[in-house]
Scaffold this motif. Sequence first.
Motif, PDB file in Angstrom:
ATOM      1  N   ARG A   1     -36.670  53.729  31.829  1.00 46.42           N
ATOM      2  CA  ARG A   1     -37.495  54.780  32.451  1.00 46.42           C
ATOM      3  C   ARG A   1     -37.586  56.025  31.593  1.00 46.42           C
ATOM      4  NH1 ARG A   1     -35.744  58.056  37.935  1.00 46.42           N
ATOM      5  NH2 ARG A   1     -37.529  59.478  38.010  1.00 46.42           N
TER       6      ARG A   1
ATOM      7  N   ASN B   1     -28.053  50.592  38.216  1.00 48.62           N
ATOM      8  CA  ASN B   1     -29.340  51.207  37.855  1.00 48.62           C
ATOM      9  C   ASN B   1     -29.401  51.671  36.401  1.00 48.62           C
ATOM     10  OD1 ASN B   1     -30.413  50.912  40.489  1.00 48.62           O
ATOM     11  ND2 ASN B   1     -29.339  52.761  41.153  1.00 48.62           N
TER      12      ASN B   1
ATOM     13  N   LYS C   1     -32.268  50.168  34.178  1.00 50.70           N
ATOM     14  CA  LYS C   1     -33.583  50.643  34.611  1.00 50.70           C
ATOM     15  C   LYS C   1     -33.817  52.093  34.185  1.00 50.70           C
ATOM     16  CE  LYS C   1     -33.908  47.638  38.676  1.00 50.70           C
ATOM     17  NZ  LYS C   1     -33.996  47.595  40.171  1.00 50.70           N
ATOM     18  N   GLU C   2     -32.786  52.919  34.311  1.00 52.91           N
ATOM     19  CA  GLU C   2     -32.906  54.324  33.952  1.00 52.91           C
ATOM     20  C   GLU C   2     -33.095  54.508  32.445  1.00 52.91           C
ATOM     21  OE1 GLU C   2     -32.636  57.214  36.450  1.00 52.91           O
ATOM     22  OE2 GLU C   2     -33.535  55.355  37.196  1.00 52.91           O
TER      23      GLU C   2
END
Length: 237
Positions: free
Chosen positions: A146, A139, A142-143
């Motif tokens: 984000r 992840n 993606k983080e």
Amino acid sequence: MKVTIYLLILSLHASFALAEEPNAQELSIGVSIWAPYIREKESGIALGKLEQIMEYSAFSYSVSYYPFKRLLRQAADHQISIAALLTRTPTRDKQLLFSEPLYCDRRFIYSHTPKQGSDLSGIKGQTLGVGIGINYGKNFEKEVIRFGITVQKFPTPQVLLRALQEKRVSNILISEREAESLKNQKKAFATNSIRKAANAFSQMELHLALPLSNESKERLNLINDSIISLKLREGCN
């Protein structure tokens, strides 16, 4: 009667020789430099553990250094007996056998201002230095997107920590053992102002890895027995 006893002695001698056969062969162990675990000239905390395990298991061995990607290939292609230190992944589990964990490598966010959390939300909109080729979890990318984090990659832990020290990045993500090892080199780094986050961002267990084979399974049993008997197991849980 004497002939029978003589034959019995020969039979026992042959049995003991066969029992010792797996241990008699010299094992080739591949490593990649990763301080403080593995350093040049066969030094580092992991090689100290490795020596204990091999001695307890009655294996003779030699150590060879490889770039990390080549180390993986050598192990998967049965070119070496053991690779150290590796993390487990679904792909590697199909190619290799893994020992009991020898270390739990914990990665923290380091910065000039203390961070209470362990995730990336605490450094929203800031710069983050990371190592090249390091797996930070599925992840991570993606983080980063984000929270609007700008990631900069650095080739070695030394360069990574220096980038934080010189404030070329606001934060870095690095192994706790790597950072502490570098901070102890007082001549190279003035790190009094650098702070570690309160909690680990990620953690991963480090293992010895052997090629898939029946011979490796037998060796692995001896190695795992040694790790447990010597109390050298260090898992993340």
